[in-house]
Design an enzyme around this catalytic site. Sequence first.
Site, PDB file in Angstrom:
ATOM      1  N   LEU A 105     -36.353 -25.796  -8.506  1.00  0.00           N
ATOM      2  CA  LEU A 105     -37.234 -26.706  -7.781  1.00  0.00           C
ATOM      3  C   LEU A 105     -37.609 -27.832  -8.726  1.00  0.00           C
ATOM      4  CD1 LEU A 105     -39.694 -24.250  -5.958  1.00  0.00           C
ATOM      5  CD2 LEU A 105     -38.026 -25.762  -4.848  1.00  0.00           C
ATOM      6  N   ASP A 106     -37.666 -29.067  -8.229  1.00  0.00           N
ATOM      7  CA  ASP A 106     -38.049 -30.174  -9.108  1.00  0.00           C
ATOM      8  C   ASP A 106     -39.522 -30.068  -9.471  1.00  0.00           C
ATOM      9  OD1 ASP A 106     -39.744 -31.922  -7.278  1.00  0.00           O
ATOM     10  OD2 ASP A 106     -37.901 -31.832  -6.101  1.00  0.00           O
ATOM     11  N   ALA A 107     -39.942 -30.863 -10.441  1.00  0.00           N
ATOM     12  CA  ALA A 107     -41.292 -30.753 -10.993  1.00  0.00           C
ATOM     13  C   ALA A 107     -42.374 -30.984  -9.948  1.00  0.00           C
ATOM     14  CB  ALA A 107     -41.464 -31.743 -12.146  1.00  0.00           C
ATOM     15  N   GLU A 108     -42.114 -31.837  -8.951  1.00  0.00           N
ATOM     16  CA  GLU A 108     -43.125 -32.170  -7.946  1.00  0.00           C
ATOM     17  C   GLU A 108     -43.173 -31.167  -6.802  1.00  0.00           C
ATOM     18  OE1 GLU A 108     -45.458 -34.575  -8.137  1.00  0.00           O
ATOM     19  OE2 GLU A 108     -44.685 -34.716 -10.181  1.00  0.00           O
ATOM     20  N   SER A 109     -42.252 -30.213  -6.775  1.00  0.00           N
ATOM     21  CA  SER A 109     -42.199 -29.224  -5.691  1.00  0.00           C
ATOM     22  C   SER A 109     -42.797 -27.905  -6.155  1.00  0.00           C
ATOM     23  CB  SER A 109     -40.753 -29.015  -5.228  1.00  0.00           C
ATOM     24  OG  SER A 109     -40.204 -30.227  -4.744  1.00  0.00           O
TER      25      SER A 109
END
Length: 261
Positions: free
Chosen positions: A107-111
Amino acid sequence: MAKERLQKVLARAGVASRREAEEMIRQGRVDVNGRMVTELGTKVDPEQDEIRVDGVRVRLDQVRKRYIALHKPRHYITTMRDQFGRKTVVDLVPFAAEEHLVPVGRLDAESEGLILLTNDGDLVNVLTHPRYQHEKEYVVEVYGHPNEDFFEAVKHGVVLEDGTRTLPAKVRVERKTDDTTILRVILREGRKRQIRRMFGILGHPVRKLKRVRIGPITLGNLPRGAWRELTPKEVKALQQLVREQTRKTKTARRPRQRRRR
Protein backbone atom coordinates in the site's frame (compact mmCIF):
# COMPACT_ATOMS: atom_id res chain seq x y z
CA MET A 1 18.88 -33.64 -0.84
CA ALA A 2 18.67 -32.18 -4.35
CA LYS A 3 20.08 -28.72 -4.85
CA GLU A 4 17.72 -25.75 -5.17
CA ARG A 5 18.07 -22.19 -6.38
CA LEU A 6 19.42 -19.97 -3.63
CA GLN A 7 16.57 -17.44 -3.81
CA LYS A 8 14.02 -20.24 -3.44
CA VAL A 9 15.78 -21.54 -0.32
CA LEU A 10 15.86 -18.04 1.19
CA ALA A 11 12.15 -17.60 0.52
CA ARG A 12 11.29 -20.99 2.02
CA ALA A 13 13.32 -20.07 5.10
CA GLY A 14 11.20 -16.95 5.51
CA VAL A 15 14.05 -14.52 4.91
CA ALA A 16 12.21 -12.64 2.13
CA SER A 17 10.02 -13.14 -0.91
CA ARG A 18 11.76 -14.66 -3.93
CA ARG A 19 12.02 -11.31 -5.69
CA GLU A 20 13.40 -9.62 -2.58
CA ALA A 21 15.82 -12.54 -2.07
CA GLU A 22 17.06 -12.04 -5.63
CA GLU A 23 17.77 -8.39 -4.84
CA MET A 24 19.65 -9.41 -1.67
CA ILE A 25 21.82 -11.72 -3.77
CA ARG A 26 22.53 -8.99 -6.33
CA GLN A 27 23.52 -6.63 -3.51
CA GLY A 28 26.11 -9.12 -2.21
CA ARG A 29 24.34 -9.66 1.11
CA VAL A 30 24.33 -13.47 0.86
CA ASP A 31 27.25 -15.81 1.60
CA VAL A 32 27.40 -19.55 0.87
CA ASN A 33 30.10 -21.49 2.70
CA GLY A 34 31.93 -18.26 3.48
CA ARG A 35 31.90 -16.88 -0.08
CA MET A 36 29.75 -14.02 -1.34
CA VAL A 37 27.24 -15.08 -4.00
CA THR A 38 25.84 -12.62 -6.56
CA GLU A 39 24.71 -15.00 -9.33
CA LEU A 40 20.94 -15.64 -9.34
CA GLY A 41 21.34 -19.08 -10.90
CA THR A 42 23.38 -20.40 -7.97
CA LYS A 43 22.10 -23.69 -6.56
CA VAL A 44 22.69 -24.85 -3.00
CA ASP A 45 22.02 -27.82 -0.76
CA PRO A 46 20.22 -26.33 2.28
CA GLU A 47 21.12 -29.36 4.41
CA GLN A 48 24.85 -29.25 3.64
CA ASP A 49 25.72 -25.65 2.69
CA GLU A 50 26.09 -22.87 5.24
CA ILE A 51 24.02 -19.89 4.08
CA ARG A 52 24.23 -16.47 5.71
CA VAL A 53 22.34 -13.24 5.05
CA ASP A 54 23.97 -10.08 6.41
CA GLY A 55 26.18 -12.39 8.50
CA VAL A 56 23.25 -14.25 10.12
CA ARG A 57 23.01 -17.96 9.39
CA VAL A 58 19.82 -19.21 7.72
CA ARG A 59 18.42 -22.39 9.28
CA LEU A 60 15.45 -24.06 7.63
CA ASP A 61 14.88 -26.45 10.52
CA GLN A 62 14.39 -23.65 13.06
CA VAL A 63 11.81 -21.56 11.19
CA ARG A 64 8.48 -21.10 12.91
CA LYS A 65 5.90 -19.98 10.41
CA ARG A 66 4.16 -16.76 11.49
CA TYR A 67 1.09 -15.19 9.91
CA ILE A 68 0.18 -11.65 10.96
CA ALA A 69 -2.65 -9.32 9.91
CA LEU A 70 -1.79 -5.63 10.35
CA HIS A 71 -3.86 -2.47 9.92
CA LYS A 72 -1.35 -0.16 8.24
CA PRO A 73 -1.87 3.50 9.13
CA ARG A 74 -1.14 6.32 6.70
CA HIS A 75 2.47 7.54 6.39
CA TYR A 76 3.98 4.07 6.96
CA ILE A 77 5.95 2.46 4.13
CA THR A 78 5.21 -1.11 3.06
CA THR A 79 8.73 -2.50 3.10
CA MET A 80 11.15 -4.20 5.48
CA ARG A 81 13.42 -1.16 5.68
CA ASP A 82 13.52 2.28 4.08
CA GLN A 83 16.67 3.97 2.78
CA PHE A 84 15.30 7.38 3.79
CA GLY A 85 14.60 6.37 7.39
CA ARG A 86 10.82 6.55 7.12
CA LYS A 87 8.57 4.45 9.35
CA THR A 88 7.78 0.99 7.94
CA VAL A 89 5.11 -1.61 8.66
CA VAL A 90 7.82 -3.80 10.21
CA ASP A 91 8.24 -1.17 12.95
CA LEU A 92 4.69 -1.90 14.13
CA VAL A 93 5.31 -5.60 14.90
CA PRO A 94 8.03 -6.04 17.58
CA PHE A 95 9.40 -9.39 16.33
CA ALA A 96 8.96 -8.77 12.58
CA ALA A 97 12.59 -8.01 11.75
CA GLU A 98 14.00 -10.75 13.98
CA GLU A 99 11.75 -13.41 12.44
CA HIS A 100 12.17 -12.12 8.87
CA LEU A 101 8.48 -11.34 8.40
CA VAL A 102 7.82 -10.04 4.90
CA PRO A 103 4.95 -7.67 4.01
CA VAL A 104 2.41 -9.13 1.60
CA GLY A 105 0.33 -6.70 -0.40
CA ARG A 106 1.82 -3.24 -0.82
CA LEU A 107 0.00 0.00 0.00
CA ASP A 108 1.36 3.47 -0.76
CA ALA A 109 2.23 5.81 2.10
CA GLU A 110 -1.07 7.74 1.87
CA SER A 111 -3.23 4.58 1.98
CA GLU A 112 -4.21 2.44 4.95
CA GLY A 113 -5.65 -0.98 5.57
CA LEU A 114 -4.84 -4.67 5.57
CA ILE A 115 -1.26 -5.88 5.21
CA LEU A 116 -0.20 -9.48 5.83
CA LEU A 117 3.22 -10.21 7.31
CA THR A 118 4.66 -13.71 7.13
CA ASN A 119 7.87 -15.75 6.86
CA ASP A 120 6.13 -18.38 4.71
CA GLY A 121 7.96 -17.89 1.43
CA ASP A 122 5.61 -20.08 -0.63
CA LEU A 123 2.63 -18.04 0.55
CA VAL A 124 4.38 -14.75 -0.24
CA ASN A 125 5.05 -15.97 -3.77
CA VAL A 126 1.46 -17.09 -4.37
CA LEU A 127 -0.09 -13.90 -2.98
CA THR A 128 2.24 -11.47 -4.76
CA HIS A 129 2.93 -13.06 -8.15
CA PRO A 130 0.85 -11.33 -10.89
CA ARG A 131 -0.17 -14.57 -12.59
CA TYR A 132 -2.32 -15.74 -9.66
CA GLN A 133 -4.71 -12.74 -9.75
CA HIS A 134 -6.05 -12.99 -6.19
CA GLU A 135 -8.82 -10.62 -5.19
CA LYS A 136 -8.03 -7.56 -3.09
CA GLU A 137 -10.90 -5.42 -1.82
CA TYR A 138 -10.85 -1.69 -1.03
CA VAL A 139 -13.11 1.03 0.31
CA VAL A 140 -12.31 4.18 -1.65
CA GLU A 141 -13.60 7.73 -1.26
CA VAL A 142 -13.35 9.79 -4.46
CA TYR A 143 -14.07 13.42 -5.21
CA GLY A 144 -17.30 14.01 -7.11
CA HIS A 145 -20.05 11.66 -8.20
CA PRO A 146 -18.98 9.21 -10.94
CA ASN A 147 -21.37 8.60 -13.84
CA GLU A 148 -22.11 5.42 -15.78
CA ASP A 149 -19.12 5.93 -18.09
CA PHE A 150 -16.83 5.74 -15.04
CA PHE A 151 -18.22 2.39 -13.92
CA GLU A 152 -18.13 0.93 -17.42
CA ALA A 153 -14.47 1.94 -17.82
CA VAL A 154 -13.47 0.32 -14.52
CA LYS A 155 -15.37 -2.87 -15.33
CA HIS A 156 -13.72 -3.21 -18.74
CA GLY A 157 -10.22 -1.97 -17.89
CA VAL A 158 -8.68 1.51 -17.85
CA VAL A 159 -5.84 2.55 -20.16
CA LEU A 160 -3.14 4.02 -17.90
CA GLU A 161 -0.68 6.80 -18.73
CA ASP A 162 1.92 4.20 -19.77
CA GLY A 163 -0.44 2.82 -22.43
CA THR A 164 -1.25 -0.46 -20.65
CA ARG A 165 -4.79 -1.52 -19.76
CA THR A 166 -5.79 -2.71 -16.32
CA LEU A 167 -7.69 -5.94 -15.80
CA PRO A 168 -11.47 -5.63 -15.42
CA ALA A 169 -12.40 -4.72 -11.84
CA LYS A 170 -15.59 -4.76 -9.79
CA VAL A 171 -16.91 -1.48 -8.38
CA ARG A 172 -20.10 -0.35 -6.69
CA VAL A 173 -21.36 2.68 -4.77
CA GLU A 174 -21.51 2.37 -0.98
CA ARG A 175 -22.85 5.86 -0.27
CA LYS A 176 -22.58 9.50 -1.34
CA THR A 177 -21.88 12.78 0.43
CA ASP A 178 -22.34 16.29 -0.94
CA ASP A 179 -18.89 16.35 -2.56
CA THR A 180 -17.61 12.74 -2.57
CA THR A 181 -18.61 9.13 -3.27
CA ILE A 182 -17.65 6.04 -1.26
CA LEU A 183 -16.90 3.07 -3.52
CA ARG A 184 -16.27 -0.62 -2.92
CA VAL A 185 -13.60 -1.85 -5.35
CA ILE A 186 -12.28 -5.38 -6.02
CA LEU A 187 -9.07 -5.83 -8.03
CA ARG A 188 -7.32 -8.95 -9.33
CA GLU A 189 -3.96 -7.28 -9.86
CA GLY A 190 -1.73 -4.97 -7.86
CA ARG A 191 0.05 -2.36 -9.95
CA LYS A 192 1.75 0.52 -8.18
CA ARG A 193 -0.84 3.08 -7.01
CA GLN A 194 -3.28 1.43 -9.40
CA ILE A 195 -6.59 2.70 -8.02
CA ARG A 196 -5.29 6.25 -7.64
CA ARG A 197 -4.02 6.19 -11.23
CA MET A 198 -7.22 4.70 -12.65
CA PHE A 199 -9.61 7.03 -10.88
CA GLY A 200 -7.45 10.10 -11.53
CA ILE A 201 -7.51 9.38 -15.26
CA LEU A 202 -11.31 8.99 -15.09
CA GLY A 203 -11.69 12.39 -13.45
CA HIS A 204 -12.39 11.35 -9.86
CA PRO A 205 -9.20 11.61 -7.75
CA VAL A 206 -8.96 9.51 -4.60
CA ARG A 207 -9.46 11.28 -1.27
CA LYS A 208 -9.09 8.21 0.98
CA LEU A 209 -8.23 4.56 0.33
CA LYS A 210 -8.40 1.58 2.67
CA ARG A 211 -7.83 -2.08 1.83
CA VAL A 212 -10.23 -4.37 3.70
CA ARG A 213 -9.45 -7.81 2.24
CA ILE A 214 -6.64 -9.87 0.71
CA GLY A 215 -7.92 -13.19 -0.66
CA PRO A 216 -9.78 -14.93 2.19
CA ILE A 217 -8.41 -12.63 4.95
CA THR A 218 -10.40 -9.56 6.02
CA LEU A 219 -9.39 -6.50 8.04
CA GLY A 220 -12.48 -6.59 10.25
CA ASN A 221 -12.41 -4.24 13.26
CA LEU A 222 -8.65 -4.25 13.71
CA PRO A 223 -7.64 -0.70 14.83
CA ARG A 224 -5.10 1.38 12.92
CA GLY A 225 -1.56 0.39 13.81
CA ALA A 226 -2.68 -2.82 15.54
CA TRP A 227 -1.85 -6.39 14.53
CA ARG A 228 -3.05 -9.90 15.30
CA GLU A 229 -2.04 -13.49 14.62
CA LEU A 230 -4.19 -15.18 12.00
CA THR A 231 -6.52 -17.84 13.34
CA PRO A 232 -5.86 -21.53 12.52
CA LYS A 233 -8.87 -21.40 10.18
CA GLU A 234 -7.42 -18.42 8.30
CA VAL A 235 -3.98 -20.04 8.05
CA LYS A 236 -5.59 -23.21 6.71
CA ALA A 237 -7.43 -21.17 4.06
CA LEU A 238 -4.17 -19.54 2.95
CA GLN A 239 -2.31 -22.86 2.86
CA GLN A 240 -5.13 -24.33 0.77
CA LEU A 241 -4.66 -21.41 -1.61
CA VAL A 242 -0.97 -22.28 -1.96
CA ARG A 243 -1.74 -25.95 -2.62
CA GLU A 244 -4.33 -25.10 -5.28
CA GLN A 245 -2.06 -22.67 -7.10
CA THR A 246 0.89 -25.09 -6.95
CA ARG A 247 -1.29 -27.83 -8.43
CA LYS A 248 -2.55 -25.53 -11.19
CA THR A 249 0.97 -24.42 -12.04
CA LYS A 250 2.24 -28.01 -12.30
CA THR A 251 -0.75 -28.95 -14.48
CA ALA A 252 -0.18 -25.98 -16.78
CA ARG A 253 3.50 -26.90 -17.22
CA ARG A 254 2.80 -30.56 -17.96
CA PRO A 255 3.29 -31.28 -21.70
CA ARG A 256 0.21 -32.39 -23.58
CA GLN A 257 0.23 -35.92 -24.92
CA ARG A 258 -0.53 -36.36 -28.58
CA ARG A 259 -3.56 -38.40 -29.38
CA ARG A 260 -2.99 -41.58 -31.29
CA ARG A 261 -4.75 -41.75 -34.62
